[in-house]
Design a protein around this motif. Structure first.
Motif, PDB file in Angstrom:
ATOM      1  N   ALA A  27       0.834  -1.203   0.000  1.00  8.62           N
ATOM      2  CA  ALA A  27       0.000   0.000   0.000  1.00  8.62           C
ATOM      3  C   ALA A  27       0.870   1.254   0.000  1.00  8.62           C
ATOM      4  CB  ALA A  27      -0.933  -0.008   1.210  1.00  8.62           C
ATOM      5  N   GLN A  28       1.873   1.260   0.836  1.00  9.00           N
ATOM      6  CA  GLN A  28       2.763   2.415   0.905  1.00  9.00           C
ATOM      7  C   GLN A  28       3.467   2.636  -0.436  1.00  9.00           C
ATOM      8  OE1 GLN A  28       6.058   2.049   3.631  1.00  9.00           O
ATOM      9  NE2 GLN A  28       6.138   4.259   3.925  1.00  9.00           N
ATOM     10  N   ASP A  52      -3.946   5.854   7.864  1.00  6.35           N
ATOM     11  CA  ASP A  52      -3.600   7.192   8.370  1.00  6.35           C
ATOM     12  C   ASP A  52      -2.174   7.591   7.997  1.00  6.35           C
ATOM     13  OD1 ASP A  52      -6.109   7.477   9.441  1.00  6.35           O
ATOM     14  OD2 ASP A  52      -5.498   6.963  11.490  1.00  6.35           O
ATOM     15  N   ALA A  53      -1.319   6.618   7.716  1.00  5.50           N
ATOM     16  CA  ALA A  53       0.069   6.910   7.340  1.00  5.50           C
ATOM     17  C   ALA A  53       0.222   7.174   5.838  1.00  5.50           C
ATOM     18  CB  ALA A  53       0.967   5.746   7.748  1.00  5.50           C
ATOM     19  N   LEU A  54      -0.857   6.986   5.072  1.00  7.93           N
ATOM     20  CA  LEU A  54      -0.816   7.195   3.630  1.00  7.93           C
ATOM     21  C   LEU A  54      -1.314   8.595   3.286  1.00  7.93           C
ATOM     22  CD1 LEU A  54      -2.220   3.719   2.516  1.00  7.93           C
ATOM     23  CD2 LEU A  54       0.172   4.454   2.606  1.00  7.93           C
ATOM     24  N   CYS A  59      -6.737   6.383  -0.180  1.00 12.62           N
ATOM     25  CA  CYS A  59      -7.253   5.040   0.093  1.00 12.62           C
ATOM     26  C   CYS A  59      -8.641   5.068   0.709  1.00 12.62           C
ATOM     27  CB  CYS A  59      -6.291   4.257   0.974  1.00 12.62           C
ATOM     28  SG  CYS A  59      -6.086   4.941   2.612  1.00 12.62           S
ATOM     29  N   TYR A  60      -9.285   3.940   0.568  1.00 10.00           N
ATOM     30  CA  TYR A  60     -10.602   3.680   1.140  1.00 10.00           C
ATOM     31  C   TYR A  60     -10.469   2.368   1.902  1.00 10.00           C
ATOM     32  CZ  TYR A  60     -15.600   2.562   1.239  1.00 10.00           C
ATOM     33  OH  TYR A  60     -16.869   2.248   1.646  1.00 10.00           O
ATOM     34  N   THR A  61     -10.866   2.331   3.153  1.00 12.59           N
ATOM     35  CA  THR A  61     -10.708   1.126   3.956  1.00 12.59           C
ATOM     36  C   THR A  61     -12.024   0.376   4.093  1.00 12.59           C
ATOM     37  OG1 THR A  61     -11.042   2.330   6.025  1.00 12.59           O
ATOM     38  CG2 THR A  61      -8.775   2.071   5.266  1.00 12.59           C
ATOM     39  N   ARG A  62     -11.876  -0.943   4.180  1.00 11.50           N
ATOM     40  CA  ARG A  62     -13.052  -1.788   4.318  1.00 11.50           C
ATOM     41  C   ARG A  62     -12.691  -3.003   5.145  1.00 11.50           C
ATOM     42  NH1 ARG A  62     -17.496  -0.678   1.071  1.00 11.50           N
ATOM     43  NH2 ARG A  62     -19.140  -2.104   1.604  1.00 11.50           N
ATOM     44  N   GLY A  63     -13.406  -3.235   6.223  1.00 13.93           N
ATOM     45  CA  GLY A  63     -13.202  -4.430   7.033  1.00 13.93           C
ATOM     46  C   GLY A  63     -13.881  -5.620   6.385  1.00 13.93           C
ATOM     47  N   ILE A  64     -13.084  -6.541   5.872  1.00 14.55           N
ATOM     48  CA  ILE A  64     -13.628  -7.726   5.201  1.00 14.55           C
ATOM     49  C   ILE A  64     -12.907  -8.960   5.728  1.00 14.55           C
ATOM     50  CG2 ILE A  64     -13.934  -8.929   3.009  1.00 14.55           C
ATOM     51  CD1 ILE A  64     -13.942  -6.263   1.585  1.00 14.55           C
TER      52      ILE A  64
END
Length: 100
Positions: A27-28, A52-54, A59-64
């Motif tokens: 990701a980074q 938060d470090a990007l 980015c878009y986060t999703r708990g899957i």
């Protein structure tokens, strides 16, 4: 750096297992080349730390939980339009099972 900082501008990638290890490092790296990312993980708290470090808006986060295969298609289908279509997937999710 051998790639342009805009090599992946306007490209969107899904990264599984993005809350740590290879997924977080990928990701980074991809954001350094201008990519927009959909980050997924079972652990949303750790995933948010990575996000938060990007760069803001990258980015878009999703708990899957990928072990629930019936939900995966629905989760991806329900992504906001601005994060679709995906141009690639980097699968880094997994567990290690140590056995004798």
């Amino acid at each position: 750096m051998i790639f342009s900082s805009q090599a992946f501008k306007d490209y969107r990638f899904l990264i599984t297992g993005a809350s740590s290890g290879i997924g977080a490092a990928t990701a980074q790296l991809l954001t350094q080349f201008g990519a927009k990312l959909v980050l997924t993980s079972r652990n949303i708290e750790k995933l948010n730390v990575v996000a938060d470090a990007l760069p803001i808006g990258s980015c878009y986060t999703r708990g899957i939980d990928l072990s629930e295969s019936d939900l995966i298609y629905q989760e991806i289908k329900s992504l906001p339009q601005e994060w679709l279509p995906l141009h690639g997937i980097f699968h880094a999710a997994g567990n290690e099972f140590v056995r004798p």
